[in-house]
Motif scaffolding. Structure first.
Motif: not given
Length: 308
Positions: A162, A166, A200, A206, A231, A254, A258
């Motif tokens: 999660s 990231h 993500p 989002f 990102s 998520v 992704h």
């Protein structure tokens, strides 16, 4: 990330946690660069005894918070250098603890990896890129101890779930982006591979929910450059480290695109990538029933790092 989705998934995860591990065994699609990946019949890897060190502070004395690392040292039988893994827990960048990654750290250490399972600073008190800076400090700290712990600094991987996934993926691409590598990055912060679940990869996807807004410090309209910088998908190039991605197809926190979009972006740049899609699982159940995905992910890392 949307708070209503977070509460709903937590409710169903609690109700299904007992039944799902049995129900979902084997329910996954494993994709590589050339399509489906067939499980191999390789000989089972060696298992090593593990030494657990007392928690150690990895941040410098003047850091805004003193942050600890949990280190496991495998009892490998010779003096050869060993790979290492930096583990980073999830929790929406603002909750949970390294407890979540302890079992994965033990599994990696038993397979011969020195594991460093870290805490990091939380949003909203500390906003992006503070958390990335914590990981870069952890990498510098690992390099400082590489000789004592017999670490091959060219074989350090990042492992997370999660928001932790990231952060390790962002660390993986940071060497390609000056704004991410300064002032704490550099050669010491480069990863040789990433194992990430529920990652993500594109924060623009989002709606302006609380978790992402508090992590960045504003909405997409207010801080578009920060959203792009934070990102990983926008920084993929041929120098990006290999990625193993696992993701629940029913993830509404998520969403699965992704992972699928990020996997496609990695392959488009010639980066080694595998995608392990877990059927009938959301964000929390993907982690709770992670065993097969983690085993496939460690096998992927082994192929990247350990093969002669």
């Amino acid at each position: 990330m949307n708070d209503n989705n977070l509460a709903a998934q937590a409710h169903w995860s609690r109700r299904l946690v007992i039944a799902l591990p049995l129900l979902l065994t084997g329910c996954a699609t494993h994709l590589g660069p050339n399509g489906p990946v067939t499980p191999s019949d390789e000989v089972a890897p060696a298992r090593y005894a593990v030494e657990r060190l007392a928690p150690l502070t990895y941040t410098p004395p003047d850091w805004p918070e003193a942050l600890e690392a949990r280190v496991l040292l495998p009892d490998t039988p010779d003096d050869r250098l060993r790979p290492a893994a930096l583990l980073v827990h999830g929790g929406g960048w603002q909750r949970r603890s390294p407890d979540d990654m302890d079992e994965i750290a033990e599994r990696l250490a038993e397979r011969g990896y020195v594991t460093v399972n870290i805490a990091y600073r939380f949003a909203p008190t500390y906003r992006f890129p503070a958390q990335l800076h914590d990981l870069q400090q952890a990498m510098a700290w690992i390099h400082e101890r590489a000789e004592a712990w017999r670490i091959d600094t060219g074989r350090i991987v990042g492992v997370g779930y999660s928001s932790g996934a990231h952060l390790v993926s962002l660390l993986g691409v940071a060497g390609n982006v000056g704004a991410l590598s300064e002032p704490y990055g550099g050669d010491h912060a480069r990863l040789a591979g990433v194992l990430g679940g529920g990652l993500p990869s594109d924060l623009f996807k989002f709606a302006d929910g609380r978790l992402v807004v508090e992590f960045i410090g504003g909405t997409r309209a207010e801080k578009p450059e920060a959203y792009r910088l934070a990102s990983p998908i926008y920084h993929v190039d041929a120098n990006t480290p290999p990625h193993f991605l696992f993701h629940g197809r029913w993830d509404s926190l998520v969403p699965v695109d992704h992972a699928t979009d990020f996997h496609a972006a990695l392959l488009a740049q010639g980066v080694e990538s595998e995608l392990y899609l877990q059927h009938y699982r959301g964000h929390f159940t993907s982690f709770l029933t992670r065993d097969s995905a983690i085993e496939a992910g460690i096998a992927f890392l082994d192929r990247q790092l350990l093969d002669d």
